[in-house]
Design a protein around this motif. Structure first.
Motif, PDB file in Angstrom:
ATOM      1  N   UNK A 147       0.837  -1.207   0.000  1.00 36.63           N
ATOM      2  CA  UNK A 147       0.000   0.000   0.000  1.00 36.63           C
ATOM      3  C   UNK A 147       0.869   1.253   0.000  1.00 36.63           C
ATOM      4  N   UNK A 148       0.610   2.091  -0.986  1.00 33.07           N
ATOM      5  CA  UNK A 148       1.240   3.404  -1.059  1.00 33.07           C
ATOM      6  C   UNK A 148       0.125   4.428  -0.853  1.00 33.07           C
ATOM      7  N   UNK A 149       0.307   5.305   0.110  1.00 30.08           N
ATOM      8  CA  UNK A 149      -0.749   6.274   0.386  1.00 30.08           C
ATOM      9  C   UNK A 149      -0.151   7.669   0.455  1.00 30.08           C
ATOM     10  N   UNK A 150      -0.953   8.653   0.113  1.00 31.51           N
ATOM     11  CA  UNK A 150      -0.505  10.043   0.220  1.00 31.51           C
ATOM     12  C   UNK A 150      -0.707  10.539   1.632  1.00 31.51           C
ATOM     13  N   UNK A 151       0.258  11.290   2.120  1.00 33.72           N
ATOM     14  CA  UNK A 151       0.041  12.052   3.343  1.00 33.72           C
ATOM     15  C   UNK A 151      -0.449  13.415   2.882  1.00 33.72           C
ATOM     16  N   UNK A 152      -1.544  13.868   3.439  1.00 33.82           N
ATOM     17  CA  UNK A 152      -2.121  15.138   2.994  1.00 33.82           C
ATOM     18  C   UNK A 152      -1.531  16.283   3.821  1.00 33.82           C
ATOM     19  N   UNK A 153      -0.803  17.192   3.165  1.00 35.69           N
ATOM     20  CA  UNK A 153      -0.222  18.313   3.910  1.00 35.69           C
ATOM     21  C   UNK A 153      -1.323  19.100   4.611  1.00 35.69           C
ATOM     22  N   UNK A 154      -1.055  19.466   5.842  1.00 37.00           N
ATOM     23  CA  UNK A 154      -2.037  20.235   6.586  1.00 37.00           C
ATOM     24  C   UNK A 154      -2.953  19.375   7.441  1.00 37.00           C
ATOM     25  N   UNK A 155      -2.890  18.047   7.253  1.00 43.00           N
ATOM     26  CA  UNK A 155      -3.760  17.173   8.048  1.00 43.00           C
ATOM     27  C   UNK A 155      -3.142  16.960   9.427  1.00 43.00           C
ATOM     28  N   UNK A 156      -4.001  16.606  10.353  1.00 38.29           N
ATOM     29  CA  UNK A 156      -3.622  16.317  11.719  1.00 38.29           C
ATOM     30  C   UNK A 156      -2.485  15.278  11.785  1.00 38.29           C
ATOM     31  N   UNK A 157      -1.453  15.610  12.561  1.00 36.39           N
ATOM     32  CA  UNK A 157      -0.284  14.740  12.638  1.00 36.39           C
ATOM     33  C   UNK A 157      -0.631  13.345  13.168  1.00 36.39           C
ATOM     34  N   UNK A 158      -1.564  13.299  14.079  1.00 31.02           N
ATOM     35  CA  UNK A 158      -1.971  12.025  14.670  1.00 31.02           C
ATOM     36  C   UNK A 158      -2.576  11.093  13.604  1.00 31.02           C
ATOM     37  N   UNK A 159      -3.391  11.689  12.727  1.00 33.56           N
ATOM     38  CA  UNK A 159      -3.999  10.905  11.654  1.00 33.56           C
ATOM     39  C   UNK A 159      -2.934  10.362  10.695  1.00 33.56           C
ATOM     40  N   UNK A 160      -1.981  11.213  10.389  1.00 37.40           N
ATOM     41  CA  UNK A 160      -0.909  10.786   9.490  1.00 37.40           C
ATOM     42  C   UNK A 160      -0.117   9.664  10.145  1.00 37.40           C
ATOM     43  N   UNK A 161       0.146   9.809  11.431  1.00 40.59           N
ATOM     44  CA  UNK A 161       0.914   8.787  12.142  1.00 40.59           C
ATOM     45  C   UNK A 161       0.185   7.447  12.115  1.00 40.59           C
ATOM     46  N   UNK A 162      -1.119   7.475  12.388  1.00 39.01           N
ATOM     47  CA  UNK A 162      -1.867   6.213  12.416  1.00 39.01           C
ATOM     48  C   UNK A 162      -1.905   5.575  11.027  1.00 39.01           C
ATOM     49  N   UNK A 163      -2.035   6.393  10.016  1.00 41.91           N
ATOM     50  CA  UNK A 163      -2.071   5.867   8.647  1.00 41.91           C
ATOM     51  C   UNK A 163      -0.732   5.232   8.285  1.00 41.91           C
ATOM     52  N   UNK A 164       0.345   5.856   8.790  1.00 40.23           N
ATOM     53  CA  UNK A 164       1.677   5.351   8.471  1.00 40.23           C
ATOM     54  C   UNK A 164       1.921   3.933   8.949  1.00 40.23           C
ATOM     55  N   UNK A 165       1.227   3.544  10.024  1.00 38.09           N
ATOM     56  CA  UNK A 165       1.400   2.170  10.495  1.00 38.09           C
ATOM     57  C   UNK A 165       0.650   1.162   9.637  1.00 38.09           C
ATOM     58  N   UNK A 166      -0.198   1.638   8.753  1.00 40.10           N
ATOM     59  CA  UNK A 166      -0.944   0.719   7.890  1.00 40.10           C
ATOM     60  C   UNK A 166      -0.359   0.666   6.479  1.00 40.10           C
ATOM     61  N   UNK A 167       0.504   1.643   6.153  1.00 37.04           N
ATOM     62  CA  UNK A 167       0.985   1.750   4.772  1.00 37.04           C
ATOM     63  C   UNK A 167       2.409   1.217   4.651  1.00 37.04           C
ATOM     64  N   UNK A 168       2.793   0.909   3.412  1.00 32.79           N
ATOM     65  CA  UNK A 168       4.186   0.546   3.150  1.00 32.79           C
ATOM     66  C   UNK A 168       4.982   1.762   2.729  1.00 32.79           C
ATOM     67  N   UNK A 169       4.338   2.602   1.957  1.00 32.13           N
ATOM     68  CA  UNK A 169       5.030   3.800   1.525  1.00 32.13           C
ATOM     69  C   UNK A 169       4.078   4.986   1.662  1.00 32.13           C
ATOM     70  N   UNK A 170       4.667   6.124   2.017  1.00 31.06           N
ATOM     71  CA  UNK A 170       3.882   7.344   2.085  1.00 31.06           C
ATOM     72  C   UNK A 170       4.577   8.368   1.224  1.00 31.06           C
ATOM     73  N   UNK A 171       3.795   9.250   0.627  1.00 30.45           N
ATOM     74  CA  UNK A 171       4.448  10.276  -0.163  1.00 30.45           C
ATOM     75  C   UNK A 171       3.694  11.585  -0.093  1.00 30.45           C
ATOM     76  N   UNK A 172       4.447  12.648  -0.196  1.00 28.58           N
ATOM     77  CA  UNK A 172       3.889  13.987  -0.363  1.00 28.58           C
ATOM     78  C   UNK A 172       4.559  14.509  -1.620  1.00 28.58           C
ATOM     79  N   UNK A 173       3.803  14.959  -2.574  1.00 30.44           N
ATOM     80  CA  UNK A 173       4.436  15.476  -3.781  1.00 30.44           C
ATOM     81  C   UNK A 173       4.869  16.921  -3.583  1.00 30.44           C
ATOM     82  N   UNK A 174       6.119  17.181  -3.911  1.00 30.36           N
ATOM     83  CA  UNK A 174       6.596  18.562  -3.851  1.00 30.36           C
ATOM     84  C   UNK A 174       5.962  19.386  -4.963  1.00 30.36           C
TER      85      UNK A 174
END
Ligand code: SF4
Lengths: 435, 267
Positions: A147-174
């Motif tokens: 699973x590759x998922x986007x981290x949404x800039x501006x979203x709550x850090x806690x939500x991003x952290x929890x999602x990160x434990x479910x994903x294999x890769x995370x990305x934010x596009x510059x």
């Protein structure tokens, strides 16, 4: 959190819209994790990744690459989904994404899921939807594929952290190589906001490494690392600037990959450049080649480009170009040179360099052996000796080598608009297919 | 007089050949292994047919694993699956060489030896094909819930890819049928996989597809169409990664010819 998702459209119609909208994201690799199935769910991952098909543009299809929604409250100029565009809109439900992923995965269509999204209502709402989808897929369906998922800039850090434990890769596009470019084309986006989740993922990965060292079974956080993407040619940055950003991303943020995406003019907008030759595919290709040199060949940006010489030679790949500017370092004796010196020889890839080092400890090599080990002699011949001999007499002279190298397959017509020539070249950058 | 051991073109066949050739005590210079059946007999050669024998092959394979290590073992298993008339003899020579080394593990790096180089090369080719099939295999769901795939592989990849799918889909009943060899890898849910030899395609393919199948088939085709970027269309590049011979077995390409013809008519 509250949101309503319209259920009206047929799943097939949603898929058509949301796969089409996601196609501009070039990352589709499924590499970097090794995970066997626990015996209870469905799926596994292997390190090199797997291509399941190839689309009509010759790109590898490995993941079900979709947007969760193409609704967006932002109005980035280069983006087909921007708020001001009148395009058909659709949103999946978490259940629909799970059905598609599992249905495709069981049939071996895909290696896993790539889930990106437009910003629906707010970054938090969007991130929460992505989180719920991943949670369902992992926990309810026992999905153990990639699973590759986007981290949404501006979203709550806690939500991003929890999602990160479910994903294999995370990305934010510059998106654009510099903050100045962003200001022009994506005024609602700020570089600092984009960097926050990138920094967060880096820190969390570091911490996770320590946890894993202590407890082998601690949950893994984004095990395949982060990646990012930049659009090439929408704004005026030079290759040198772009490579500097990429290098910074690799060194400071431990990015696994930086992707480059030749600008495609999907919107009519006076702020967007008009590129009569079509998307700058050759330039993109050179950037990928240079990216390889950074990651696997021990090159630094400063060796390849400089402020005075800020763009790649479109006629020659960056490694040959570098070698021609450093003829004093050649020829290299294959039986004696160390691994790092071998790596810098045009025609010798990192795999062949490894094989050479291994094999020459056990016997003497000749040109036939080198060829079998994957060395591209057509190129390497100008830069090596083997047992003190050249393969055939060649001159170590810039003009001479240049002329001969350009006679090879990559020869390009002087008319850069003639895209048919470089269309032949591989725009695909999967490690398994490169020399 | 050279004795030529004619082996069946399988790992078991070749390993039995290795056993018999070694066991003949004629000396390594006096024996040769081959898998090809219809080669012109040569003068001064005596031909014997090797009957594949699981026990002999097991012995050889276990010795390889113990004395030459996992890497050599894998190299041999992969190379033996690739169609090449020289492979049986090269494998024999490589094994002889490896077992004479003080540390048999070193054999994998000895690329200056022509036999090792050939085996290395064949392994690489076979791995490449196997890896492609890990991606290009397409399962269809049958009424019974069984997932069925048919392939026509140039190398004998079933045993190379089955462990991958067994790990990936442990709770599914699945079958991959190799049309060219009339063999099938069969995996009952929750159990290990096995290879069935000499089975007809009809044994697996007579069943109807499940209700869901057509739906997912259509969804996949939609997705496959949608992800391509028109401005970058590059059929040559697509073909170089995904040669046409694979396509009849991949549902996203079925019916495409008609579709493209239709497209041209519209123009
Ligand atoms: S935020 Fe993303 S989806 Fe929305 S307009 Fe900008 S690039 Fe497009």
């Amino acid at each position: 959190m509250e949101y309503r998702i319209e259920q009206q459209k047929e799943l097939s119609e949603k898929l058509r819209i949301l796969a089409d909208a996601a196609k501009y994201d070039v990352a589709c690799t499924s590499s970097g994790v090794d995970r066997s199935n626990t015996g209870k769910g469905i799926g596994n991952c292997i390190v090199p990744g797997i291509c399941h098909s190839f689309s009509a543009d010759g790109r590898c299809i490995s993941l079900l690459k979709i947007l969760f929604t193409n609704e967006c409250v932002f109005d980035c100029k280069y983006c087909i989904n921007r708020r001001s565009n009148d395009v058909p809109r659709a949103s999946f439900t978490p259940q629909e994404v799970c059905d598609l992923t599992i249905g495709f995965y069981r049939r071996n269509y895909i290696e896993g899921l790539f889930l990106s999204s437009g910003i629906i209502q707010s970054p938090d709402v969007t991130m929460d939807l992505l989180y719920q989808t991943l949670w369902k897929l992992r926990r309810e369906y026992g999905f153990q594929g990639y699973i590759h998922v986007k981290a949404i800039p501006g979203a709550d850090a806690e939500l991003i952290a929890r999602t990160g434990y479910l994903a294999d890769r995370m990305s934010v596009n510059l998106e654009l190589p510099t903050g100045e470019g962003l200001k022009v084309l994506a005024p609602q986006k700020q570089r600092s906001k984009m960097m926050a989740p990138i920094r967060q993922v880096r820190e969390a990965r570091k911490q996770n490494k320590n946890e894993l060292a202590l407890y082998r079974h601690a949950p893994k956080f984004v095990p395949a690392g982060q990646s990012t993407q930049m659009i090439i040619g929408a704004t005026g940055e030079s290759d040198w600037q772009i490579m500097k950003v990429a290098e910074h991303m690799y060194q400071k943020y431990e990015m696994k990959r930086v992707f480059y995406s030749a600008f495609l003019r999907v919107n009519e907008d006076s702020l967007l450049p008009v590129l009569p030759g079509g998307p700058p595919l050759l330039r993109e290709h050179r950037l990928y080649q240079a990216d390889w040199l950074l990651r696997f060949y021990g090159f630094g940006t400063e060796e390849l480009l400089s402020e005075e010489n800020p763009d790649f030679n479109l006629l020659l790949d960056p490694k040959c170009d570098w070698a021609l500017r450093h003829l004093d370092r050649f020829p290299v004796e294959v039986m004696g040179a160390d691994y790092h010196t071998l790596l810098r020889v045009p025609g010798i890839g990192y795999r062949s360099a490894g094989r050479i080092v291994k094999a020459r400890g056990l016997g003497t090599l000749d040109y036939g052996n080198l060829k079998k080990m994957g060395v591209v002699l057509k190129r390497a011949v100008y830069f090596i000796t083997c047992g003190g001999r050249q393969m055939y007499p060649v001159k170590l002279q810039e003009d001479y080598i240049l002329r001969n190298l350009l006679d090879g397959k990559e020869k390009l017509s002087a008319d850069a608009k003639d895209t048919s020539v470089y269309r032949q070249m591989s725009l695909f950058d999967d490690p398994r297919f490169s020399v | 007089m050279i004795r030529v051991f004619q082996c069946e073109d399988t790992l078991t066949g070749i390993m039995t050949g290795v056993y018999d050739a070694w066991d003949s005590r004629l000396g390594h210079g006096q024996v040769r292994l081959q898998t090809a059946q219809n080669m012109e007999p040569e003068l001064f050669c005596e031909y014997v047919t090797v009957f594949p024998d699981l026990v002999k092959a097991e012995k050889v394979l276990r010795t390889i694993q113990r004395r030459m290590g996992e890497e050599a073992f894998e190299m041999i298993a992969y190379a033996s699956s690739y169609p090449d008339d020289r492979k049986a003899d090269a494998l024999y020579r490589m094994i002889v060489l490896g077992l004479h080394l003080p540390d048999g593990r070193e054999i994998c790096g000895m690329l200056t030896q022509p036999e090792v180089r050939l085996v290395f090369e064949l392994r690489r080719k076979a791995w490449h094909i196997a890896h492609r099939y890990m991606g290009f295999v397409r399962f269809r769901e049958l009424k019974s819930g069984v997932l069925l795939s048919v392939i026509d592989a140039e190398a004998d990849v079933l045993a190379l890819i089955a462990p991958h799918f067994a790990d990936r889909l442990p709770l599914e009943n699945w079958t991959i049928y190799d049309r060219r060899r009339k063999k099938a890898a069969v995996h009952p849910a929750g159990k290990g996989w096995l290879i069935l030899e000499e089975v007809e395609e009809a044994c697996f393919c007579s069943q109807k597809e499940s209700e869901e199948e057509a739906r997912y088939d259509a969804l996949w085709k939609i997705f496959h169409q949608a992800v391509g970027i028109a401005e970058r269309t590059n059929p040559d590049l697509q073909s170089s990664f995904l040669p046409r011979k694979f396509r009849p077995f991949m549902n996203e390409f079925s019916g495409q010819q008609e579709a493209s013809k239709g497209g041209r008519d519209l123009l």
